[in-house]
Design a protein around this motif. Sequence first.
Motif, short mmCIF file in Angstrom:
data_model
loop_
_atom_site.label_atom_id
_atom_site.label_comp_id
_atom_site.label_asym_id
_atom_site.label_seq_id
_atom_site.Cartn_x
_atom_site.Cartn_y
_atom_site.Cartn_z
N HIS A 335 0.83 -1.20 0.00
CA HIS A 335 0.00 0.00 0.00
C HIS A 335 0.87 1.26 0.00
O HIS A 335 0.58 2.23 -0.71
CB HIS A 335 -0.93 0.01 1.21
N VAL A 352 -5.20 7.22 -3.54
CA VAL A 352 -5.45 5.78 -3.43
C VAL A 352 -6.44 5.47 -2.32
O VAL A 352 -7.24 4.52 -2.43
CB VAL A 352 -4.14 5.00 -3.22
N PHE A 353 -6.43 6.26 -1.26
CA PHE A 353 -7.37 6.03 -0.16
C PHE A 353 -8.79 6.43 -0.54
O PHE A 353 -9.75 5.74 -0.21
CB PHE A 353 -6.92 6.81 1.09
N ALA A 356 -10.16 3.85 -2.94
CA ALA A 356 -10.45 2.60 -2.23
C ALA A 356 -11.74 2.72 -1.42
O ALA A 356 -12.59 1.81 -1.43
CB ALA A 356 -9.29 2.23 -1.32
N GLU A 377 -11.78 -2.75 -1.02
CA GLU A 377 -11.09 -1.53 -0.60
C GLU A 377 -9.58 -1.75 -0.55
O GLU A 377 -8.81 -0.91 -1.01
CB GLU A 377 -11.61 -1.09 0.77
N ARG A 381 -6.73 0.10 -3.42
CA ARG A 381 -5.58 0.93 -3.07
C ARG A 381 -4.36 0.61 -3.95
O ARG A 381 -3.46 1.42 -4.08
CB ARG A 381 -5.19 0.72 -1.60
#
Length: 582
Positions: A335, A352-353, A356, A377, A381
């Motif tokens: 991640h 990316v968060f 997700a 989720e 990411r």
Amino acid sequence: MSGSEATVERVSCLLDVAQYFYISGQTILGLEPASSAVSGARILGAAPMLRRALTFQGALLADTGNIPGAIEACAEALELSIKQGDLVGEGATWNNLGAAFLYAAQFSDAMSCFSRVIDAAASEPRLAAVRPSALSNLALASLQTENFEQGIASVRASIEEAGSPTSANQLLVRVTSESHYSRLLLEINDLQHAKERCEMAKRFASESCSQRAEHVAAIAEGLYEVYAGKIDIGLSRLQAALERSRVMKSTLRDSLIAMVKAYDLCGKPQLALVHLRELLHVTRKTQQEKALLHHRMHLESLGFVAVSAESESLAAVAGGPLDRNKVRTQLALLHRQAIAAELVENPSGEHVFRVAKLAGLLGAELGLDDDTCFMLEMSARLHDIGKIGIPDAILAKRGTINPEQRALIRTHTNIGAELLSQSGLPHIQMAVDVARHHHEYWDGSGYPDGIAGGAIPEAARITALADVFDVLAHARPYKQAWSVRDSLDELRRLKGARFDPDMTEVFIAMIERLSREVGDLDELLSEEAKQSPFIQARQKIAAALDAARAASPNGANGFGGSNGGSNGSNGSSGAQGGESRY
């Protein structure tokens, strides 16, 4: 390292071993002793030693491709040095942080770090030895961001303050600085002075008896000759340097970048493209290897044994409860790598968060069970982790991207899927599907496989909607942020062509409802980003820079500032740390 094994002498010895491997070019072998040194210093509660160990660990991590780990280690070292009032340690840490940001093509951040060293050296004589390398590093960052006049002023000051080189390391540093100087002068078309700096680089390279120094000097001279119209001579020199690099390996990307530049200058775009493709291949291979190396080291530290695809399939059939904490822990480093892969286009690291979270929420709206939404989720990411294999010479290119370059960027889907499939983790197939297929279109006109409709994995269709919405709704280096309404209108326009039509309607309704209910949509979507150690480290660094600027009599160092652009190469070479690395 256990408490009984931790002694000051042992930690110092471990750092010496790690430094030996660094200097000898076997950086990977230095990772374990550096990590043990950090552990030992923590046990001893020796803050100055811990600062040194963390700073050097950060340098090793950056050199081996773990940029998030490098920045986290340096951020902790920086915090320690500031608390101790250790200005020398702080200066060394800022210099290494800047080098890590150069590797990540975060040139504006790098320039701020180097400027902080230069500023601190004005009031701390013991930093005089660090200042020339910081100035030279600032010149390299200035070259990458096209701040040529600033770069020339920086490298000129670096050379003047460093004095005459005597040791082999000082000669290599001088050759590198002269190379930066020549490149900067070429960019402002000062051919005469560029030639003089090339000659200086050749002389010092000859004295150094260093293959690397001679290689740096040869590239500088070859580029000068191309600029000066001696095209055949320059290309021959650069080609010879490239052939030597195929043996040395460590200089291969530098040589390829120079060849791309030279053929662009000559008006031979097809030959430039040939070398750009090779640069992509080299970057892909090395970045994948480095990412997987650090991932496997992370799993080993957890006591986790990698699984094969066959055993994962059997585990899926067997079923059983999903251990979410275990999944988070196993994926933690990947991640972080995914965040780092996006930094050129999304410096906040929050994209990316947000993607997700949107994917998980949409999964719930579509009736997927809780565990599937959680894995969705976690997988989303990683959707663009393949960008770590794309040279920043392409990814961060200013101006228009031509069709050939766009095709190379599109390979990030295959790179990401391949990397994740080699991770040895259970429950990874959804992430592989997302990485590979999140750019497939409902009508079959997407990539990489051109599949259509229901043939596109559901997780990839969900992530595609979340990804495009977030990109539209937020600023990027190449675009302004769109309003939520305009972003949703664009999704409607693309419904049935790019996106699953039924899924698109559910997504639009969800966003409209959430916008009414929560007000600040980003606050909801970025909640987990605030818990990321990598993002927290970057925030600490930014806060320390702000505090330093506020405390400075002039507010900021005269060398500081940047236009925020970047057009460099992945893992920009030539950054200098030397003894200041710990």
